[in-house]
Design an enzyme around this catalytic site. Structure first.
Site, PDB file in Angstrom:
ATOM      1  N   HIS A   1       0.737  -1.183   0.063  1.00  0.00           N
ATOM      2  CA  HIS A   1      -0.051   0.094   0.009  1.00  0.00           C
ATOM      3  C   HIS A   1       1.090   1.347   0.038  1.00  0.00           C
ATOM      4  O   HIS A   1       0.668   2.284  -0.854  1.00  0.00           O
ATOM      5  CB  HIS A   1      -0.875   0.087   1.134  1.00  0.00           C
ATOM      6  CG  HIS A   1      -1.956   1.396   1.439  1.00  0.00           C
ATOM      7  ND1 HIS A   1      -3.084   1.184   1.158  1.00  0.00           N
ATOM      8  CD2 HIS A   1      -1.333   2.322   1.850  1.00  0.00           C
ATOM      9  CE1 HIS A   1      -3.655   2.569   1.116  1.00  0.00           C
ATOM     10  NE2 HIS A   1      -2.593   3.055   1.647  1.00  0.00           N
ATOM     11  N   GLU A   2       1.833   1.389   0.851  1.00  0.00           N
ATOM     12  CA  GLU A   2       2.732   2.451   0.832  1.00  0.00           C
ATOM     13  C   GLU A   2       3.489   2.880  -0.197  1.00  0.00           C
ATOM     14  O   GLU A   2       3.727   3.774  -0.610  1.00  0.00           O
ATOM     15  CB  GLU A   2       3.604   2.398   2.197  1.00  0.00           C
ATOM     16  CG  GLU A   2       2.765   2.341   3.547  1.00  0.00           C
ATOM     17  CD  GLU A   2       2.205   3.826   3.608  1.00  0.00           C
ATOM     18  OE1 GLU A   2       2.436   4.679   3.093  1.00  0.00           O
ATOM     19  OE2 GLU A   2       0.891   3.596   4.314  1.00  0.00           O
TER      20      GLU A   2
ATOM     21  N   HIS B   1       1.683   4.335  -3.097  1.00  0.00           N
ATOM     22  CA  HIS B   1       1.473   5.660  -3.105  1.00  0.00           C
ATOM     23  C   HIS B   1       2.669   6.457  -3.789  1.00  0.00           C
ATOM     24  O   HIS B   1       2.671   7.503  -4.479  1.00  0.00           O
ATOM     25  CB  HIS B   1       1.629   6.404  -1.778  1.00  0.00           C
ATOM     26  CG  HIS B   1       0.260   6.271  -0.860  1.00  0.00           C
ATOM     27  ND1 HIS B   1      -0.888   6.733  -1.384  1.00  0.00           N
ATOM     28  CD2 HIS B   1      -0.315   5.635   0.311  1.00  0.00           C
ATOM     29  CE1 HIS B   1      -1.941   6.584  -0.466  1.00  0.00           C
ATOM     30  NE2 HIS B   1      -1.463   6.002   0.500  1.00  0.00           N
TER      31      HIS B   1
END
Length: 296
Positions: free
Chosen positions: A147-148, A151
């Site tokens: 997820h990170e 980004h």
């Protein structure tokens, strides 16, 4: 030679995949649900944003080291994070070709905060609290990391910086400023917000989907996205963890992940699985002479 009509459906599908693996792979995953990166990202130069991120990351590591809270390279949980990161990073260029040239870093901070991030240019940090308090499995760590990393790959920071400037000045003024060569100044004025920047709901949904695919292709079970957010919601019943200040959790979010599992489970089924499985994080030690947490 028998005709195509005589082939069982499964054999025909297998033959098509073998004949065109790239095409078959392209038809899998969440790409059709994610679309192109935001056009706003191109307004702010990537090199400047990544340079600012690297500088802030170095400053953060120096401060953490001074507090004796930076995990040494021998730390078992840091070894775990870096091994998981290797597998996820290998899947990253498909989402952003620039990722091939990033100087990826992964560090572990001895803090009880439930937090993790990936800054532009591949600068990853996990706080020990998110591993310890949530007792994350390798699959769940991969979901957080995916997820990170998503980004960064989707360049959400660049897009948010440009959107905020466009809101303040108007898109036409921003374009004129860029034409005069002041893009760097604009980026520098926004640079202090890199570690505290809040993403939009759209950015978060996009990172969820791309992160699921990154984890699945890296050989980690994307169903861990559901258990991860269930743990985060449980943790949020008390004081909301810091991670939730920029990553709001909700039953709707879990439902969105569940709805996209059919798209990523085939990727997981086909992926090479990790040969090593790591132990869960032990409790964070406390230094006797100071309030600062000790390096785990």
């Amino acid at each position: 030679m028998p005709s195509l009509k005589s082939f069982p459906t499964a054999l025909l599908l297998a033959a098509l995949i073998a004949a065109s693996p790239a095409q078959a792979q392209a038809e899998l995953g969440v790409g059709k649900d994610v679309g192109e990166r935001s056009s706003f990202a191109s307004i702010v130069p990537a090199e400047q944003v990544e340079g600012m991120a690297a500088q802030q990351y170095r400053q953060m590591l120096a401060q953490t080291q001074a507090q004796h809270a930076l995990a040494p390279v021998s730390n078992g949980q840091l070894v775990r994070l870096r091994e998981i990161a290797k597998r996820i990073i290998a899947q990253s260029p498909a989402w952003n070709p620039r990722a091939r040239s990033w100087h990826w870093e992964v560090n572990l901070i001895g803090s009880p905060q439930l937090n993790a991030f990936c800054m532009p240019g591949g600068k990853i940090a996990f706080y020990y609290g998110i591993l310890d308090k949530l007792q994350l499995s390798d699959d769940e760590v991969a979901i957080v990391m995916g997820h990170e990393v998503a980004h960064a790959l989707r360049e959400h920071v660049r897009a948010r910086m440009a959107k905020e400037q466009a809101t303040r000045l108007g898109t036409g003024v921003v374009s004129a400023v860029l034409g005069l060569g002041y893009a760097g100044d604009m980026a520098l004025r926004m640079g202090g917000q890199l570690l505290t920047l809040k993403f939009s709901r759209h950015d978060e949904s996009e990172a969820d989907l791309v992160g699921l695919e990154l984890a699945a292709r890296a050989g980690y079970d994307p169903r861990a996205g559901v258990t991860l957010w269930q743990k985060m919601m449980q943790a949020a019943k008390g004081a909301p963890p810091q991670w939730l200040s920029t990553h709001p959790a909700s039953p709707t979010r879990i439902a969105d992940i569940q709805a996209h599992l059919p798209e990523v489970m085939p990727l997981y089924a086909r992926a090479d699985k990790p040969a090593q499985h790591f132990e869960l994080a032990p409790p964070l030690r406390k230094k006797a002479s100071t309030n600062a947490p000790a390096a785990p």
